[in-house]
Design a protein around this motif. Structure first.
Motif, PDB file in Angstrom:
ATOM      1  N   VAL A   1       1.116  -1.007   0.096  1.00  0.00           N
ATOM      2  CA  VAL A   1       0.531   0.160   0.002  1.00  0.00           C
ATOM      3  C   VAL A   1       0.928   1.670   0.228  1.00  0.00           C
ATOM      4  CG1 VAL A   1      -1.523   1.064   1.586  1.00  0.00           C
ATOM      5  CG2 VAL A   1      -2.117  -1.537   1.838  1.00  0.00           C
ATOM      6  N   ALA A   2       2.439   1.597   0.734  1.00  0.00           N
ATOM      7  CA  ALA A   2       3.489   2.373   0.987  1.00  0.00           C
ATOM      8  C   ALA A   2       3.434   3.187  -0.813  1.00  0.00           C
ATOM      9  CB  ALA A   2       3.564   2.275   2.119  1.00  0.00           C
ATOM     10  N   VAL A   3       3.970   1.532  -1.043  1.00  0.00           N
ATOM     11  CA  VAL A   3       4.429   1.691  -2.636  1.00  0.00           C
ATOM     12  C   VAL A   3       3.415   2.157  -3.424  1.00  0.00           C
ATOM     13  CG1 VAL A   3       5.743   0.670  -4.720  1.00  0.00           C
ATOM     14  CG2 VAL A   3       6.292  -0.374  -1.612  1.00  0.00           C
ATOM     15  N   ILE A   4       2.232   1.948  -3.574  1.00  0.00           N
ATOM     16  CA  ILE A   4       1.512   2.459  -4.529  1.00  0.00           C
ATOM     17  C   ILE A   4       0.781   4.021  -3.947  1.00  0.00           C
ATOM     18  CG2 ILE A   4      -1.144   1.712  -5.250  1.00  0.00           C
ATOM     19  CD1 ILE A   4       0.506  -0.652  -6.572  1.00  0.00           C
ATOM     20  N   ALA A   5       0.691   4.259  -2.938  1.00  0.00           N
ATOM     21  CA  ALA A   5       0.673   5.023  -2.445  1.00  0.00           C
ATOM     22  C   ALA A   5       1.442   6.144  -2.337  1.00  0.00           C
ATOM     23  CB  ALA A   5      -0.713   5.216  -0.331  1.00  0.00           C
ATOM     24  N   GLY A   6       2.405   5.726  -2.329  1.00  0.00           N
ATOM     25  CA  GLY A   6       3.625   6.971  -2.786  1.00  0.00           C
ATOM     26  C   GLY A   6       3.832   6.870  -3.790  1.00  0.00           C
ATOM     27  N   ASP A   7       3.634   6.034  -4.747  1.00  0.00           N
ATOM     28  CA  ASP A   7       3.492   6.102  -6.682  1.00  0.00           C
ATOM     29  C   ASP A   7       2.537   7.724  -6.835  1.00  0.00           C
ATOM     30  OD1 ASP A   7       5.612   5.977  -8.559  1.00  0.00           O
ATOM     31  OD2 ASP A   7       3.338   5.001  -9.008  1.00  0.00           O
ATOM     32  N   SER A   8       1.644   7.657  -6.154  1.00  0.00           N
ATOM     33  CA  SER A   8       0.160   8.503  -6.905  1.00  0.00           C
ATOM     34  C   SER A   8       0.594   9.350  -7.360  1.00  0.00           C
ATOM     35  CB  SER A   8      -1.338   8.381  -5.180  1.00  0.00           C
ATOM     36  OG  SER A   8      -0.320   9.348  -4.383  1.00  0.00           O
ATOM     37  N   VAL A   9       0.767  10.552  -6.583  1.00  0.00           N
ATOM     38  CA  VAL A   9       1.544  12.033  -7.549  1.00  0.00           C
ATOM     39  C   VAL A   9       2.560  12.025  -7.788  1.00  0.00           C
ATOM     40  CG1 VAL A   9       1.176  14.248  -6.670  1.00  0.00           C
ATOM     41  CG2 VAL A   9      -0.235  12.519  -5.791  1.00  0.00           C
ATOM     42  N   ALA A  10       3.803  11.244  -6.464  1.00  0.00           N
ATOM     43  CA  ALA A  10       5.552  11.767  -7.528  1.00  0.00           C
ATOM     44  C   ALA A  10       5.835  10.931  -8.447  1.00  0.00           C
ATOM     45  CB  ALA A  10       6.318  11.386  -5.687  1.00  0.00           C
ATOM     46  N   GLY A  11       5.464   9.148  -8.633  1.00  0.00           N
ATOM     47  CA  GLY A  11       5.114   8.955 -10.097  1.00  0.00           C
ATOM     48  C   GLY A  11       5.291   9.542 -11.065  1.00  0.00           C
ATOM     49  N   GLU A  12       3.370  10.743 -10.896  1.00  0.00           N
ATOM     50  CA  GLU A  12       3.799  11.229 -12.115  1.00  0.00           C
ATOM     51  C   GLU A  12       4.707  12.466 -11.790  1.00  0.00           C
ATOM     52  OE1 GLU A  12       0.813  10.707 -13.715  1.00  0.00           O
ATOM     53  OE2 GLU A  12      -0.869   8.747 -13.411  1.00  0.00           O
TER      54      GLU A  12
ATOM     55  N   THR B   1       2.627  13.893  -2.085  1.00  0.00           N
ATOM     56  CA  THR B   1       2.444  15.539  -2.973  1.00  0.00           C
ATOM     57  C   THR B   1       3.748  16.273  -2.380  1.00  0.00           C
ATOM     58  OG1 THR B   1       2.113  16.456  -0.752  1.00  0.00           O
ATOM     59  CG2 THR B   1       0.127  15.249  -2.499  1.00  0.00           C
ATOM     60  N   VAL B   2       4.934  15.659  -1.177  1.00  0.00           N
ATOM     61  CA  VAL B   2       6.173  16.470  -1.000  1.00  0.00           C
ATOM     62  C   VAL B   2       7.496  16.500  -1.668  1.00  0.00           C
ATOM     63  CG1 VAL B   2       7.145  17.025   0.803  1.00  0.00           C
ATOM     64  CG2 VAL B   2       5.099  16.952   1.571  1.00  0.00           C
ATOM     65  N   THR B   3       7.400  15.290  -2.252  1.00  0.00           N
ATOM     66  CA  THR B   3       8.859  14.654  -3.240  1.00  0.00           C
ATOM     67  C   THR B   3       8.306  14.938  -4.496  1.00  0.00           C
ATOM     68  OG1 THR B   3      10.521  13.336  -3.056  1.00  0.00           O
ATOM     69  CG2 THR B   3       8.456  12.729  -1.296  1.00  0.00           C
ATOM     70  N   ASP B   4       9.242  14.330  -5.276  1.00  0.00           N
ATOM     71  CA  ASP B   4       8.953  13.653  -6.620  1.00  0.00           C
ATOM     72  C   ASP B   4       9.468  12.671  -6.185  1.00  0.00           C
ATOM     73  OD1 ASP B   4       7.799  16.704  -7.506  1.00  0.00           O
ATOM     74  OD2 ASP B   4       9.951  16.979  -8.614  1.00  0.00           O
ATOM     75  N   SER B   5      10.220  12.042  -5.723  1.00  0.00           N
ATOM     76  CA  SER B   5      10.701  10.364  -5.646  1.00  0.00           C
ATOM     77  C   SER B   5       9.436   9.974  -4.924  1.00  0.00           C
ATOM     78  CB  SER B   5      11.846  10.400  -4.591  1.00  0.00           C
ATOM     79  OG  SER B   5      12.080   9.453  -4.161  1.00  0.00           O
ATOM     80  N   ALA B   6       9.026   8.772  -6.210  1.00  0.00           N
ATOM     81  CA  ALA B   6       8.046   7.796  -5.007  1.00  0.00           C
ATOM     82  C   ALA B   6       8.608   6.593  -4.348  1.00  0.00           C
ATOM     83  CB  ALA B   6       7.226   7.493  -6.611  1.00  0.00           C
ATOM     84  N   LEU B   7       9.982   6.345  -4.060  1.00  0.00           N
ATOM     85  CA  LEU B   7      10.585   5.245  -3.780  1.00  0.00           C
ATOM     86  C   LEU B   7      10.307   6.221  -2.016  1.00  0.00           C
ATOM     87  CD1 LEU B   7      11.385   2.448  -3.539  1.00  0.00           C
ATOM     88  CD2 LEU B   7      14.178   3.690  -4.134  1.00  0.00           C
ATOM     89  N   GLY B   8      10.867   8.108  -1.971  1.00  0.00           N
ATOM     90  CA  GLY B   8      11.116   7.890  -0.639  1.00  0.00           C
ATOM     91  C   GLY B   8       9.805   8.287  -0.130  1.00  0.00           C
ATOM     92  N   ALA B   9       8.687   8.854  -0.707  1.00  0.00           N
ATOM     93  CA  ALA B   9       7.577   8.841  -0.134  1.00  0.00           C
ATOM     94  C   ALA B   9       7.332   7.150   0.023  1.00  0.00           C
ATOM     95  CB  ALA B   9       6.438   9.133  -1.062  1.00  0.00           C
ATOM     96  N   ALA B  10       7.047   6.378  -0.658  1.00  0.00           N
ATOM     97  CA  ALA B  10       6.765   4.835   0.232  1.00  0.00           C
ATOM     98  C   ALA B  10       8.038   4.662   1.486  1.00  0.00           C
ATOM     99  CB  ALA B  10       7.103   4.103  -0.822  1.00  0.00           C
ATOM    100  N   LEU B  11       9.031   5.197   1.244  1.00  0.00           N
ATOM    101  CA  LEU B  11       9.785   4.495   2.900  1.00  0.00           C
ATOM    102  C   LEU B  11      10.337   5.761   4.480  1.00  0.00           C
ATOM    103  CD1 LEU B  11      13.536   4.572   0.857  1.00  0.00           C
ATOM    104  CD2 LEU B  11      12.776   3.138   2.201  1.00  0.00           C
ATOM    105  N   GLY B  12       9.719   6.689   3.473  1.00  0.00           N
ATOM    106  CA  GLY B  12       9.317   7.585   4.940  1.00  0.00           C
ATOM    107  C   GLY B  12       7.655   6.978   5.364  1.00  0.00           C
ATOM    108  N   ALA B  13       6.955   6.939   4.470  1.00  0.00           N
ATOM    109  CA  ALA B  13       5.582   6.122   5.288  1.00  0.00           C
ATOM    110  C   ALA B  13       5.723   4.760   5.869  1.00  0.00           C
ATOM    111  CB  ALA B  13       4.495   6.021   4.461  1.00  0.00           C
ATOM    112  N   LEU B  14       6.811   3.891   5.195  1.00  0.00           N
ATOM    113  CA  LEU B  14       7.431   2.843   5.956  1.00  0.00           C
ATOM    114  C   LEU B  14       7.780   3.218   7.460  1.00  0.00           C
ATOM    115  CD1 LEU B  14       8.025   0.799   3.079  1.00  0.00           C
ATOM    116  CD2 LEU B  14       6.436   0.568   4.555  1.00  0.00           C
ATOM    117  N   ALA B  15       9.010   4.286   7.634  1.00  0.00           N
ATOM    118  CA  ALA B  15       9.503   3.877   8.032  1.00  0.00           C
ATOM    119  C   ALA B  15       8.596   4.837   9.198  1.00  0.00           C
ATOM    120  CB  ALA B  15      10.158   5.607   8.004  1.00  0.00           C
ATOM    121  N   LEU B  16       7.047   5.017   9.380  1.00  0.00           N
ATOM    122  CA  LEU B  16       6.429   5.592  10.626  1.00  0.00           C
ATOM    123  C   LEU B  16       5.733   4.332  10.263  1.00  0.00           C
ATOM    124  CD1 LEU B  16       4.541   7.958  11.717  1.00  0.00           C
ATOM    125  CD2 LEU B  16       3.155   7.182   9.842  1.00  0.00           C
TER     126      LEU B  16
END
Lengths: 318, 267
Positions: free
Chosen positions: B76-87, B182-197
């Protein structure tokens, strides 16, 4: 300058954008007449792309106002942008889908795109950019030129009134560049206003009717190309009898390179008659105009991508 | 725009690969259990696993318990993290925004697409769990985790509730990942951030010294879906978990919207 009563496709007043301490765009007053082919020139990092992004509602201005097609941006983005086709900093597409599927998704995503006509519009756009026979291969297998063409097709999909294009011939071969130029001319004759950002002077000179030049965020020149390319007051004469011509034109000579001479003269026809009457053979003769390059170099500094601290490269003129 | 996002989701090979992997894990576990007949002792290992040998119809719940702690939230974190940053990193975000797709509209469509993915994943995991469970273990007499017997209707209903609860539990992760997206342009960064939490939360949940913040940790009530199989159903933790997830979803979606609606699209 532009007559004030001309209707404008793009009009900005005092448009500014600040990124932290850097003023990327500084009080730019763009005036793009409806029906024009406007060339937006400037060195790298001069604020061209930021300006273009503000016109499209991607970047929010720090100051000033924007009107596109007579409506304020970004407030009326939904109705304005539906009539605008854009290519911003290179094309982009979903790599795992084919070109046609990409166009379908983008078309369905926004307003002003009836589903009924979608297939026909996509066919027409693909044919216009020369991708009609590309088949179903995914975009990730496209060449740079094909991606560029697909980006153009996406911009043309809804017969826009205004095309905003950033380096549209990037990645195309000379044949492709020629095709794109012909395509843009054809669209322009059909009533589409074209706003083209480029750093290729030759491209702008060959295509545009009006030119704006930005340098370090400021709009330093904005005028019709014909007015910018005014006569220099010199006539260039090519002659195998250069020595005899020099003797004849004593005092009026501006410059000489081998059998080519620059003569200060207002009337090329009279100069030609004078030379021929004196028995000087004239191979060619033309009134000299300022090139766009002269105009641009005179008003711009070097681009932000030049880091060297020393003097300019030897041989370049200013 | 929602339909466009759903088409993108469905046509993306990654979506199906992820769901395939999610169902593979419980299937592998089931095969090992069925061949060795060695069940974990009650109270150890993932929930329900000790009971499924007797009754395969409980395997959907067991399958959810297997993927819930790590695998599902990662997906879920990977898919959601990709949502805006991936685009953004693909460059398509700028074309969507100047197409024009309103920014709020785009975010809502992305959210719906993430929710659909979560539900799809949970339903497929439970469905495959049922098929695998009944095929490998057969369906015996049904009983709750409290030992009383359950009718087929009751068991089905509780499984559906569990699917819904697990799906909803994932929305907190999705909201955090979407905000970071929405904060970062890196999908990986967003997913990792959510996973860290999530990892932080899961560590703190087990730490007695952190007992004071435990009720507010996003993963605290995840396993409360087990309570749905008690008799009578223990609603307390399920209700709290639901409310807590709702707060996380509301806060992070609001933050995502506030950030994205005023952001310069510079990618």
């Amino acid at each position: 300058m532009m007559a004030p009563d001309v209707t404008l496709a793009i009009a900005t007043t005092g448009l500014s954008k600040r990124f932290g301490a850097v003023l990327a765009v500084d009080a730019v007053d763009l005036a793009v007449p409806t029906g024009a082919r406007y060339g937006f020139l400037g060195p790298n990092g001069s604020g061209k792309t930021t300006t273009l992004r503000m016109l499209l509602g991607l970047v929010f201005a720090s100051g000033g106002s924007i009107e596109v097609l007579g409506q304020p941006m970004p407030r009326q983005a939904r109705s304005v942008l539906a009539q605008v086709g854009a290519l911003v900093e290179g094309p982009a597409a979903y790599g795992h889908l084919c070109g046609r599927a990409n166009l379908e998704l983008m078309d369905a995503a926004g307003p002003g795109a009836p589903r009924r006509t979608r297939r026909a519009r996509i066919d027409a756009a693909l044919e216009r950019v020369g991708l009609d026979a590309v088949g179903r291969r995914p975009v990730k297998a496209y060449s740079l030129g094909m991606r560029q063409r697909l980006g153009l097709a996406a911009a043309l999909l809804r017969a826009p009134r205004l095309l905003i294009l950033d380096e549209p011939t990037n990645g195309l071969d000379p044949q492709g560049i020629h095709e794109v130029r012909e395509l843009l001319l054809e669209l322009n004759y059909g009533g589409t206003t074209i706003f083209l950002s480029s750093h290729l002077l030759a491209e702008v000179e060959a295509l545009c009717t009006t030119v704006g030049v930005v340098d370090r965020g400021r709009l330093v020149v904005q005028d019709e190309l014909a007015a910018l390319r005014r006569l220099t007051g010199n006539v260039v004469v090519g002659t195998p009898d250069a020595e005899r011509a020099l003797a004849l034109l004593d005092g009026r000579l501006a410059h000489r390179e081998a059998d080519r001479i620059w003569v200060q003269a207002d009337d090329p026809a009279r100069l030609n008659a004078e030379l021929v009457a004196a028995g000087v053979r004239v191979a060619d003769l033309r009134a000299e105009r300022r090139s766009l390059e002269d105009v641009v170099l005179a008003v711009t500094t070097h681009g932000s991508d030049r880091i060297a601290g020393g003097t300019r490269i030897a041989g370049s003129t200013r | 725009m929602i339909l466009v996002e759903l088409r993108k989701l469905i046509r993306r090979p990654r979506t199906w690969l992820t769901i395939g992997l999610l169902t593979a894990l419980p299937t592998i576990v089931a095969i090992f259990l069925a061949t060795t007949k060695v069940a974990p002792r009650p109270g150890e290992g993932p929930a329900f696993l000790s009971a499924v040998l007797a009754n395969g119809a409980l395997y959907p719940a067991a399958a959810l318990g297997i993927v819930l702690p790590i695998f599902l939230p990662v997906a879920v974190a990977v898919i959601a993290g990709d949502s805006v940053a991936g685009e953004a990193s693909a460059g398509t975000l700028r074309y969507l925004v100047c197409r024009p797709v309103g920014r709020t509209r785009l975010l809502v469509a992305k959210l719906v697409s993430v929710i659909v993915f979560v539900l799809l994943a949970v339903v497929v995991v439970a469905g495959v769990g049922y098929l695998v469970g009944t095929q490998l273990f057969g369906s015996g007499p049904l009983s709750s985790t409290s030992g009383t017997s359950l009718s087929t209707t009751q068991a089905t209903l509780r499984t559906i509730l569990a699917v819904g609860y697990v799906g909803f539990s994932m929305l907190g992760v999705a909201a955090v990942a979407m905000f970071l997206s929405t904060v970062t342009d890196s999908a990986l960064g967003a997913a990792l951030g959510a996973l860290a939490l999530l990892v932080t939360s899961q560590v703190l949940v087990l730490l007695d010294a952190a007992a004071s913040v435990r009720p507010y940790l996003p993963t605290r009530y995840w396993l409360a879906f087990v309570d749905l199989f008690r008799d009578p159903v223990l609603w307390r933790d399920v209700g709290r978990g639901f409310a807590l997830q709702a707060v996380y979803v509301a806060v992070f979606l609001a933050a995502a919207w506030a950030n994205f609606a005023t952001k310069d699209v510079a990618s």
